[in-house]
Design a protein around this motif. Structure first.
Motif, PDB file in Angstrom:
ATOM      1  N   PHE A 218       0.831  -1.201   0.000  1.00  0.00           N
ATOM      2  CA  PHE A 218       0.000   0.000   0.000  1.00  0.00           C
ATOM      3  C   PHE A 218       0.868   1.254   0.000  1.00  0.00           C
ATOM      4  O   PHE A 218       0.596   2.226  -0.713  1.00  0.00           O
ATOM      5  CB  PHE A 218      -0.922   0.006   1.218  1.00  0.00           C
ATOM      6  CG  PHE A 218      -1.531   1.346   1.497  1.00  0.00           C
ATOM      7  CD1 PHE A 218      -2.540   1.838   0.695  1.00  0.00           C
ATOM      8  CD2 PHE A 218      -1.074   2.135   2.538  1.00  0.00           C
ATOM      9  CE1 PHE A 218      -3.092   3.088   0.927  1.00  0.00           C
ATOM     10  CE2 PHE A 218      -1.623   3.379   2.783  1.00  0.00           C
ATOM     11  CZ  PHE A 218      -2.636   3.850   1.976  1.00  0.00           C
ATOM     12  N   HIS A 219       1.926   1.245   0.795  1.00  0.00           N
ATOM     13  CA  HIS A 219       2.811   2.407   0.870  1.00  0.00           C
ATOM     14  C   HIS A 219       3.488   2.659  -0.478  1.00  0.00           C
ATOM     15  O   HIS A 219       3.710   3.812  -0.864  1.00  0.00           O
ATOM     16  CB  HIS A 219       3.858   2.194   1.961  1.00  0.00           C
ATOM     17  CG  HIS A 219       3.270   1.899   3.309  1.00  0.00           C
ATOM     18  ND1 HIS A 219       2.930   0.619   3.694  1.00  0.00           N
ATOM     19  CD2 HIS A 219       2.946   2.710   4.352  1.00  0.00           C
ATOM     20  CE1 HIS A 219       2.428   0.655   4.920  1.00  0.00           C
ATOM     21  NE2 HIS A 219       2.425   1.906   5.340  1.00  0.00           N
ATOM     22  N   LYS A 220       3.798   1.580  -1.179  1.00  0.00           N
ATOM     23  CA  LYS A 220       4.391   1.752  -2.506  1.00  0.00           C
ATOM     24  C   LYS A 220       3.380   2.378  -3.469  1.00  0.00           C
ATOM     25  O   LYS A 220       3.755   3.145  -4.362  1.00  0.00           O
ATOM     26  CB  LYS A 220       4.896   0.405  -3.036  1.00  0.00           C
ATOM     27  CG  LYS A 220       6.109  -0.124  -2.275  1.00  0.00           C
ATOM     28  CD  LYS A 220       6.818  -1.232  -3.034  1.00  0.00           C
ATOM     29  CE  LYS A 220       8.096  -1.647  -2.323  1.00  0.00           C
ATOM     30  NZ  LYS A 220       8.960  -2.510  -3.143  1.00  0.00           N
ATOM     31  N   ARG A 236      -4.125   9.323 -13.352  1.00  0.00           N
ATOM     32  CA  ARG A 236      -3.574   8.359 -12.393  1.00  0.00           C
ATOM     33  C   ARG A 236      -3.957   8.728 -10.963  1.00  0.00           C
ATOM     34  O   ARG A 236      -4.237   7.854 -10.139  1.00  0.00           O
ATOM     35  CB  ARG A 236      -2.057   8.282 -12.538  1.00  0.00           C
ATOM     36  CG  ARG A 236      -1.389   7.348 -11.536  1.00  0.00           C
ATOM     37  CD  ARG A 236      -0.008   6.942 -11.970  1.00  0.00           C
ATOM     38  NE  ARG A 236      -0.061   6.005 -13.089  1.00  0.00           N
ATOM     39  CZ  ARG A 236       0.997   5.350 -13.560  1.00  0.00           C
ATOM     40  NH1 ARG A 236       2.183   5.527 -13.021  1.00  0.00           N
ATOM     41  NH2 ARG A 236       0.871   4.522 -14.571  1.00  0.00           N
ATOM     42  N   LEU A 237      -3.980  10.016 -10.659  1.00  0.00           N
ATOM     43  CA  LEU A 237      -4.401  10.460  -9.327  1.00  0.00           C
ATOM     44  C   LEU A 237      -5.830  10.008  -9.033  1.00  0.00           C
ATOM     45  O   LEU A 237      -6.124   9.519  -7.938  1.00  0.00           O
ATOM     46  CB  LEU A 237      -4.311  11.983  -9.222  1.00  0.00           C
ATOM     47  CG  LEU A 237      -2.915  12.593  -9.091  1.00  0.00           C
ATOM     48  CD1 LEU A 237      -2.994  14.107  -9.199  1.00  0.00           C
ATOM     49  CD2 LEU A 237      -2.270  12.189  -7.773  1.00  0.00           C
ATOM     50  N   VAL A 243      -9.035   3.658  -5.733  1.00  0.00           N
ATOM     51  CA  VAL A 243      -8.537   2.436  -5.093  1.00  0.00           C
ATOM     52  C   VAL A 243      -8.496   2.613  -3.576  1.00  0.00           C
ATOM     53  O   VAL A 243      -8.912   1.732  -2.815  1.00  0.00           O
ATOM     54  CB  VAL A 243      -7.133   2.071  -5.624  1.00  0.00           C
ATOM     55  CG1 VAL A 243      -6.529   0.932  -4.803  1.00  0.00           C
ATOM     56  CG2 VAL A 243      -7.205   1.678  -7.091  1.00  0.00           C
ATOM     57  N   LEU A 244      -8.020   3.767  -3.132  1.00  0.00           N
ATOM     58  CA  LEU A 244      -7.944   4.046  -1.694  1.00  0.00           C
ATOM     59  C   LEU A 244      -9.335   4.084  -1.069  1.00  0.00           C
ATOM     60  O   LEU A 244      -9.568   3.522   0.005  1.00  0.00           O
ATOM     61  CB  LEU A 244      -7.222   5.371  -1.453  1.00  0.00           C
ATOM     62  CG  LEU A 244      -5.746   5.430  -1.858  1.00  0.00           C
ATOM     63  CD1 LEU A 244      -5.182   6.824  -1.608  1.00  0.00           C
ATOM     64  CD2 LEU A 244      -4.936   4.394  -1.113  1.00  0.00           C
ATOM     65  N   GLY A 248     -11.103   1.353   1.813  1.00  0.00           N
ATOM     66  CA  GLY A 248     -11.290   1.878   3.159  1.00  0.00           C
ATOM     67  C   GLY A 248     -10.147   2.705   3.710  1.00  0.00           C
ATOM     68  O   GLY A 248      -9.997   2.830   4.930  1.00  0.00           O
ATOM     69  N   TYR A 249      -9.333   3.298   2.824  1.00  0.00           N
ATOM     70  CA  TYR A 249      -8.200   4.104   3.278  1.00  0.00           C
ATOM     71  C   TYR A 249      -8.549   5.593   3.308  1.00  0.00           C
ATOM     72  O   TYR A 249      -7.771   6.440   2.873  1.00  0.00           O
ATOM     73  CB  TYR A 249      -6.987   3.867   2.376  1.00  0.00           C
ATOM     74  CG  TYR A 249      -6.342   2.523   2.569  1.00  0.00           C
ATOM     75  CD1 TYR A 249      -5.600   2.243   3.711  1.00  0.00           C
ATOM     76  CD2 TYR A 249      -6.472   1.523   1.607  1.00  0.00           C
ATOM     77  CE1 TYR A 249      -5.004   1.006   3.892  1.00  0.00           C
ATOM     78  CE2 TYR A 249      -5.879   0.278   1.781  1.00  0.00           C
ATOM     79  CZ  TYR A 249      -5.146   0.029   2.922  1.00  0.00           C
ATOM     80  OH  TYR A 249      -4.559  -1.197   3.097  1.00  0.00           O
TER      81      TYR A 249
END
Length: 259
Positions: A218-220, A236-237, A243-244, A248-249
């Protein structure tokens, strides 16, 4: 009393089956082993179980001795840092006076601000930091947590020391790897805010070169977000944002800079 025994007592008081208690967090077979003292549960899974069953973390751990409570609290704080859960940290800052000083520094780090602490309080925290070249899990978490106590020139010295001693860091240990990547996430956010493009790109590259391990995938992904910011790649943003959100991020998304 063990964690498993306390989970069983809470479950019985809620009149839940093991399947209901652990649903969505861990498998029923694993949960059963935890209750019976045959397996240990990690702090993130434990917090997930407590949250979904509306059990207060403070109430759950109140039966344990003070040293155990403090150890578990530090695990909770690290989990919140890893997930950029600033709201939870602010709540703990109000509810837990003994952690107020440390949490003030942690929140300042995650919000890229200078910690509003006295010189004495800052020196006290720094005194437990460790030495250059000795980057074990604890030292890395200290830097990830208390980066706000250091000015830019000091941070650059510390980060450079990590770069130079990368081969001596236990990158095959998942816990150490998570601590390291959280240092880099904090430094990445701070460097971006300070418009230090060189440090941003260097940090992104460093994270990309870390071992392929599910605990930091996830960090990558977040580094790709920053790369897209730099390249003004709105498509891409938007994709990474979706995706986040889907996974649930929301806390992490709120922490990330926007175009």
């Amino acid at each position: 009393m063990t964690i498993g025994e306390q989970l069983r007592e809470i479950r019985d008081s809620l009149n839940l089956t093991q399947t209901q208690m652990c649903a969505g967090a861990v498998t029923e077979s694993f949960y059963s082993r935890v209750e019976n003292g045959k397996s240990e549960i990690n702090i993130d899974d434990l917090l997930a179980i407590l949250k979904q069953n509306h059990v207060s973390v403070r109430d759950f751990f109140s039966v344990f001795d003070q040293s155990m409570q403090r150890k578990i609290q530090y695990h909770c704080i690290r989990s919140a840092i890893n997930n950029r859960n600033v709201a939870w940290l602010k709540k703990e800052q109000k509810d837990e006076p003994i952690f107020k000083t440390e949490l003030t520094a942690v929140i300042a780090t995650l919000t890229n601000k200078k910690a509003d602490l006295s010189d004495d309080a800052q020196r006290k925290i720094k005194s437990n930091f460790g030495r250059l070249g000795k980057w074990d899990e604890t030292a890395l978490w200290n830097l990830a947590s208390f980066m706000s106590l250091y000015d830019t020139s000091e941070i650059k010295i510390l980060i450079t020391d990590i770069y130079e001693n990368k081969n001596s860091i236990s990158l095959n240990d998942s816990l150490t790897l998570v601590a390291l990547v959280n240092v880099m996430m904090s430094y990445l956010g701070r460097s971006y805010q300070e418009n230090d493009l060189g440090s941003v790109l260097q940090t992104i590259q460093f994270i990309k070169e870390l071992p392929t391990n599910p605990v930091i995938m996830f960090h990558k992904l977040v580094t790709i977000y920053y790369q897209a910011l730099i390249n003004h790649d709105q498509k891409r943003l938007d994709l990474i944002t979706k995706v986040l959100q889907k996974n649930g991020y929301d806390n992490y998304l709120a922490w990330l800079p926007q175009r």
